[in-house]
Design a protein around this motif. Sequence first.
Motif, mmCIF file in Angstrom:
data_model
loop_
_atom_site.group_PDB
_atom_site.id
_atom_site.type_symbol
_atom_site.label_atom_id
_atom_site.label_comp_id
_atom_site.label_asym_id
_atom_site.label_seq_id
_atom_site.Cartn_x
_atom_site.Cartn_y
_atom_site.Cartn_z
ATOM 1 N N TYR A 282 0.833 -1.202 0.000
ATOM 2 C CA TYR A 282 0.000 0.000 0.000
ATOM 3 C C TYR A 282 0.871 1.257 0.000
ATOM 4 C CZ TYR A 282 -4.263 -2.671 0.774
ATOM 5 O OH TYR A 282 -5.333 -3.531 0.627
ATOM 6 N N TYR A 283 0.397 2.247 -0.742
ATOM 7 C CA TYR A 283 1.134 3.494 -0.946
ATOM 8 C C TYR A 283 0.601 4.630 -0.069
ATOM 9 C CZ TYR A 283 2.920 1.630 -5.430
ATOM 10 O OH TYR A 283 3.531 0.887 -6.410
ATOM 11 N N ALA A 284 1.498 5.587 0.225
ATOM 12 C CA ALA A 284 1.106 6.907 0.739
ATOM 13 C C ALA A 284 2.099 7.916 0.164
ATOM 14 C CB ALA A 284 1.100 6.950 2.252
ATOM 15 N N ASP A 285 1.710 9.184 0.156
ATOM 16 C CA ASP A 285 2.451 10.197 -0.590
ATOM 17 C C ASP A 285 2.295 11.545 0.118
ATOM 18 O OD1 ASP A 285 3.785 11.466 -2.683
ATOM 19 O OD2 ASP A 285 2.231 11.101 -4.178
ATOM 20 N N ALA A 286 3.413 12.243 0.348
ATOM 21 C CA ALA A 286 3.348 13.574 0.959
ATOM 22 C C ALA A 286 4.598 14.354 0.609
ATOM 23 C CB ALA A 286 3.202 13.483 2.486
ATOM 24 N N SER A 287 4.485 15.677 0.649
ATOM 25 C CA SER A 287 5.669 16.512 0.467
ATOM 26 C C SER A 287 5.522 17.784 1.283
ATOM 27 C CB SER A 287 5.884 16.855 -1.017
ATOM 28 O OG SER A 287 5.087 17.939 -1.429
ATOM 29 N N LYS A 288 6.654 18.439 1.523
ATOM 30 C CA LYS A 288 6.627 19.715 2.234
ATOM 31 C C LYS A 288 7.842 20.528 1.834
ATOM 32 C CE LYS A 288 7.935 20.040 6.545
ATOM 33 N NZ LYS A 288 8.087 19.896 8.015
ATOM 34 N N MET A 289 7.783 21.816 2.172
ATOM 35 C CA MET A 289 8.880 22.732 1.890
ATOM 36 C C MET A 289 9.801 22.845 3.100
ATOM 37 S SD MET A 289 8.271 23.576 -1.204
ATOM 38 C CE MET A 289 9.583 24.802 -1.403
ATOM 39 N N PHE A 290 11.084 23.017 2.805
ATOM 40 C CA PHE A 290 12.106 23.272 3.812
ATOM 41 C C PHE A 290 12.840 24.551 3.439
ATOM 42 C CE2 PHE A 290 11.293 18.769 3.781
ATOM 43 C CZ PHE A 290 11.377 18.365 5.109
ATOM 44 N N LEU A 291 13.134 25.373 4.440
ATOM 45 C CA LEU A 291 13.861 26.623 4.232
ATOM 46 C C LEU A 291 15.316 26.411 4.643
ATOM 47 C CD1 LEU A 291 11.253 29.110 5.773
ATOM 48 C CD2 LEU A 291 11.352 28.216 3.432
ATOM 49 N N VAL A 292 16.243 26.796 3.769
ATOM 50 C CA VAL A 292 17.668 26.588 4.034
ATOM 51 C C VAL A 292 18.283 27.904 4.481
ATOM 52 C CG1 VAL A 292 19.858 25.757 3.106
ATOM 53 C CG2 VAL A 292 17.691 24.827 2.222
ATOM 54 N N GLY A 293 18.696 27.957 5.745
ATOM 55 C CA GLY A 293 19.338 29.178 6.251
ATOM 56 C C GLY A 293 18.393 30.363 6.230
ATOM 57 N N LEU A 294 18.892 31.508 5.800
ATOM 58 C CA LEU A 294 18.103 32.741 5.776
ATOM 59 C C LEU A 294 17.412 32.885 4.429
ATOM 60 C CD1 LEU A 294 20.691 35.117 7.492
ATOM 61 C CD2 LEU A 294 18.622 34.127 8.517
ATOM 62 N N VAL A 295 16.094 32.791 4.440
ATOM 63 C CA VAL A 295 15.284 32.852 3.219
ATOM 64 C C VAL A 295 14.577 34.203 3.168
ATOM 65 C CG1 VAL A 295 13.286 31.818 2.051
ATOM 66 C CG2 VAL A 295 15.006 30.352 3.138
ATOM 67 N N THR A 296 14.443 34.778 1.984
ATOM 68 C CA THR A 296 13.795 36.085 1.853
ATOM 69 C C THR A 296 12.338 36.016 2.307
ATOM 70 O OG1 THR A 296 12.990 35.736 -0.402
ATOM 71 C CG2 THR A 296 15.246 36.619 -0.150
#
Length: 263
Positions: free
Chosen positions: A105-119
């Motif tokens: 069985y499958y599951a699927d997810a994603s998210k954003m990560f900020l690297v250091g100082l982001v504008t």
Amino acid sequence: MKNILKSKYDLQQIRISGKITADVLKMIQPYIVPDISTKDINDICHNYITHVKKSIPACLGYNNFPKSICISVNDVVCHGIPNKKLFLKNGDIVNIDVSVIKNNYYADASKMFLVGLVTNKHKLLCKITQNSLYLSLKCVKHGVKINKIGYIIQKYVEKNKFSIVKEYCGHGIGKNFHELPYILHFYNKNDHTIMQKNMVFTIEPMVNEKSSHIQCMKDGWTVKTQDGGLSAQYEHTILVTDTGCEVITHQENEKIPKIFINI
């Protein structure tokens, strides 16, 4: 429609896969720092999925995709291929997209990560993308038209002066990686599909800083914005219930409930 509605056993198994997917995204957080290669991030996730969680990375070999997860940096919209020569740098925004198979069985997810100082502009892009997904969850329940999801996402994103990628959509998931129904992230008045209890699907809006136009690179996978503007994406696997929905890939640090009651 019957074959896309999940049984009690199906749901038990999908929840297990969903928890593993969420755990991968939590585990990798401390590694998202300047000067790490995206290949190293991939390898850490691969080892965790296969050795710690005794699961299968669904992306590896899927239509010949060469790595275990997708890592999309800055102007990459989706399907970024991890690369030993690509190193994260201060100010980057990074989407990590994880799909696992456990007990078939499958599951699927994603998210954003900020690297250091982001504008601030790029932090806002990530926040609006995440909020658009969260807002759409408030309309999910048995008996509601599926196109309401796209209506809510598009209205919110465009109100905040960003644009929605229209070439990719969410999808049913379970014993297969991609199943019916398809979940558009913009309003389609001609889609009359109704959400039903025990449907499981992903919602995964891709939002661009500038134009919505995209292009696929020569590797056949990597999708970038045409104008070089940055792009963000968040994704969850969702179960439709009588009264709302369950976020199957919910992560413990999220500021939303795992169960939505949308009366």
